[in-house]
Enzyme design. Structure first.
Site, PDB file in Angstrom:
ATOM      1  N   GLN A 174      31.267 -44.346 -27.934  1.00  0.00           N
ATOM      2  CA  GLN A 174      31.872 -45.271 -28.903  1.00  0.00           C
ATOM      3  C   GLN A 174      32.799 -46.303 -28.263  1.00  0.00           C
ATOM      4  OE1 GLN A 174      31.530 -45.626 -32.273  1.00  0.00           O
ATOM      5  NE2 GLN A 174      29.879 -44.143 -32.330  1.00  0.00           N
TER       6      GLN A 174
ATOM      7  N   SER B  67      25.945 -44.783 -24.329  1.00  0.00           N
ATOM      8  CA  SER B  67      24.767 -45.119 -25.120  1.00  0.00           C
ATOM      9  C   SER B  67      24.768 -46.625 -25.324  1.00  0.00           C
ATOM     10  CB  SER B  67      24.855 -44.409 -26.475  1.00  0.00           C
ATOM     11  OG  SER B  67      23.828 -44.846 -27.322  1.00  0.00           O
ATOM     12  N   ALA B  68      23.676 -47.310 -24.935  1.00  0.00           N
ATOM     13  CA  ALA B  68      23.666 -48.777 -25.000  1.00  0.00           C
ATOM     14  C   ALA B  68      23.792 -49.299 -26.419  1.00  0.00           C
ATOM     15  CB  ALA B  68      22.383 -49.312 -24.364  1.00  0.00           C
ATOM     16  N   HIS B  69      23.113 -48.652 -27.362  1.00  0.00           N
ATOM     17  CA  HIS B  69      23.051 -49.254 -28.698  1.00  0.00           C
ATOM     18  C   HIS B  69      24.372 -49.199 -29.445  1.00  0.00           C
ATOM     19  CE1 HIS B  69      22.451 -45.656 -31.448  1.00  0.00           C
ATOM     20  NE2 HIS B  69      22.106 -45.092 -30.318  1.00  0.00           N
TER      21      HIS B  69
ATOM     22  N   ASN C  67      32.945 -40.974 -33.694  1.00  0.00           N
ATOM     23  CA  ASN C  67      31.979 -41.876 -34.308  1.00  0.00           C
ATOM     24  C   ASN C  67      32.121 -41.969 -35.824  1.00  0.00           C
ATOM     25  OD1 ASN C  67      31.046 -39.164 -33.526  1.00  0.00           O
ATOM     26  ND2 ASN C  67      29.302 -39.617 -34.841  1.00  0.00           N
TER      27      ASN C  67
ATOM     28  N   THR D  75      22.487 -38.700 -26.466  1.00  0.00           N
ATOM     29  CA  THR D  75      22.062 -37.347 -26.838  1.00  0.00           C
ATOM     30  C   THR D  75      21.480 -36.628 -25.621  1.00  0.00           C
ATOM     31  OG1 THR D  75      21.620 -38.007 -29.113  1.00  0.00           O
ATOM     32  CG2 THR D  75      20.480 -36.046 -28.323  1.00  0.00           C
TER      33      THR D  75
ATOM     34  N   THR E 265       9.041 -43.308 -15.138  1.00  0.00           N
ATOM     35  CA  THR E 265       9.192 -44.747 -14.906  1.00  0.00           C
ATOM     36  C   THR E 265      10.358 -45.307 -15.719  1.00  0.00           C
ATOM     37  OG1 THR E 265       6.823 -44.873 -14.514  1.00  0.00           O
ATOM     38  CG2 THR E 265       7.947 -46.949 -14.993  1.00  0.00           C
TER      39      THR E 265
ATOM     40  N   CYS F 120      23.627 -40.086 -38.321  1.00  0.00           N
ATOM     41  CA  CYS F 120      22.624 -39.024 -38.082  1.00  0.00           C
ATOM     42  C   CYS F 120      22.706 -37.955 -39.156  1.00  0.00           C
ATOM     43  CB  CYS F 120      22.800 -38.367 -36.723  1.00  0.00           C
ATOM     44  SG  CYS F 120      24.086 -39.002 -35.710  1.00  0.00           S
TER      45      CYS F 120
HETATM   46  N1  PLP Z   1      27.803 -39.388 -29.078  1.00  0.00           N
HETATM   47  C1  PLP Z   1      28.471 -40.195 -29.929  1.00  0.00           C
HETATM   48  C2  PLP Z   1      29.959 -40.161 -29.962  1.00  0.00           C
HETATM   49  C3  PLP Z   1      27.754 -41.056 -30.773  1.00  0.00           C
HETATM   50  O1  PLP Z   1      28.405 -41.859 -31.614  1.00  0.00           O
HETATM   51  C4  PLP Z   1      26.357 -41.066 -30.720  1.00  0.00           C
HETATM   52  C5  PLP Z   1      25.634 -41.952 -31.613  1.00  0.00           C
HETATM   53  O2  PLP Z   1      24.720 -41.756 -32.283  1.00  0.00           O
HETATM   54  C6  PLP Z   1      25.697 -40.206 -29.805  1.00  0.00           C
HETATM   55  C7  PLP Z   1      26.465 -39.390 -29.013  1.00  0.00           C
HETATM   56  C8  PLP Z   1      24.197 -40.177 -29.692  1.00  0.00           C
HETATM   57  O3  PLP Z   1      23.765 -41.342 -29.052  1.00  0.00           O
HETATM   58  P1  PLP Z   1      22.228 -41.725 -28.878  1.00  0.00           P
HETATM   59  O4  PLP Z   1      21.817 -42.304 -30.184  1.00  0.00           O
HETATM   60  O5  PLP Z   1      22.214 -42.736 -27.766  1.00  0.00           O
HETATM   61  O6  PLP Z   1      21.483 -40.487 -28.498  1.00  0.00           O
END
Ligand code: PLP
Length: 320
Positions: A137, A154-156, A109, A50, A192, A271
């Site tokens: 993704q 995005s790591a998660h 996503n 994001t 940091t 989200c």
């Molecule tokens: N872009 C895509 C395609 C995503 O699937 C997501 C997931 O939530 C995001 C952006 C946002 O990522 P983050 O949660 O790291 O801000």
């Protein structure tokens, strides 16, 4: 990640602990860069995708596809159309006179639909437009070495920790500073470093190859047999995603019913779930009705998917 929680060192410090932290930071930077075909100094760590998307797209005039994540969509000056499978083709784009760049996600996503980013890259090169890919993704699922000026990660999304991601920017076209303060991230993103998270991000980018669609396909075949309609079913998709609608059944009802059975699915994106608005992604592709998304992890098995399909059959029968 564990050692860096036990020994919270700052990579900017000159002492031995600081230098060890700097080496760990540099290693993670290299792992992220290598996975995407960028170089180390082109990696800017952020708090996630994001932030990376907002950082880049808040400057200049960008065309974005109609199916982007809201963090891209909200920064676009125009929405590029997609076909009934959710694919944005360069041939469908208008003349982008006066624009600075184009942003096209690697894969969606909600539906898992993969965009033709190589074609977009070439199209943008010819039109002298900057090209950004939100590749959040991709890692762990499909190849992420992409010809683009800018890349978001995005790591998660790849099974790494939350709260960390990156904006990758080719040398010579780095964005202006997002946060001023310390000299971190080449004076562009002060503060940091979240070292444990960054180390985890690097590790997951190195460890994860590409995914297999076998378990997803086993599930999908059974859902189709139950009368399910797969969003983007005619396009190339991520190997782990199945976004499916059952005519006459509200997706929210299905989410609740499956949750009671211990199966966690989402209606639309995580989200946006909970909002009664229909998904902007499904709307843009003209998909009728609502749909739920099954997202498999690499550990999910065919046997589990056979069981999931049995539960879905029972629940869908009841809701019908
Ligand atoms: N872009 C895509 C395609 C995503 O699937 C997501 C997931 O939530 C995001 C952006 C946002 O990522 P983050 O949660 O790291 O801000």
């Amino acid at each position: 990640m564990l050692p860096w929680w036990d020994q919270p060192a700052n990579p900017m410090s000159m002492h031995a602990e600081g230098r060890a932290a700097a080496a760990a930071l540099d290693r993670a930077r290299g792992q992220v860069a290598e996975a995407c075909g960028f170089s180390r100094e082109e990696v800017f760590f952020t708090s996630g995708a994001t932030e990376a998307n907002n950082w880049l797209l808040s400057k200049g005039k960008w065309a974005v596809t109609a199916v982007e994540h809201p963090s891209v969509l909200g920064r676009g000056a125009i929405r590029l159309p997609v076909d009934e499978n959710g694919v944005a083709q360069p041939s469908m784009a208008p003349e982008l006179e006066g624009f600075d760049g184009v942003s096209v996600m690697l894969a969606n996503n909600e539906t898992g639909v993969i965009q033709p980013v190589a074609e977009w890259s070439e199209w943008c090169r010819r039109k002298k437009l900057r090209f950004h890919v939100d590749a959040s993704q991709g890692p762990g699922r499909i190849a992420t070495k992409i010809s683009a000026d800018y890349l978001t990660l995005s790591a998660h999304k790849a099974g790494g920790p939350t709260g960390v991601g990156a904006l990758l920017a080719r040398r010579g076209i780095w964005p202006e500073a997002l946060l001023v303060g310390g000299p971190q991230e080449r004076n562009r993103r002060a503060g940091t470093h979240a070292l444990p998270a960054i180390v985890g991000f690097g590790a997951v980018m190195e460890a994860r190859g590409e995914g297999s669609p076998v378990a997803r396909d086993a599930l999908e075949a059974r859902l189709l047999a139950l009368g399910g309609k797969v969003a983007g079913g005619g396009a190339s998709r991520l190997p782990n995603t199945c976004c499916v609608g059952f005519g006459g059944i509200d997706a929210q009802d299905l989410v609740v019913a499956l949750d009671l059975e211990g199966i966690a699915v989402s209606a639309g994106s995580a989200c946006a779930s909970g909002s009664p608005e229909p998904s902007h992604v499904l709307k843009a592709m003209g998909f009728r009705g609502s749909a739920v998304r099954f997202s498999l992890g690499p550990e999910n098995t065919v046997a589990e998917m056979v069981e999931v399909a049995r539960v879905v059959e029972r629940v869908v029968g009841r809701l019908r």
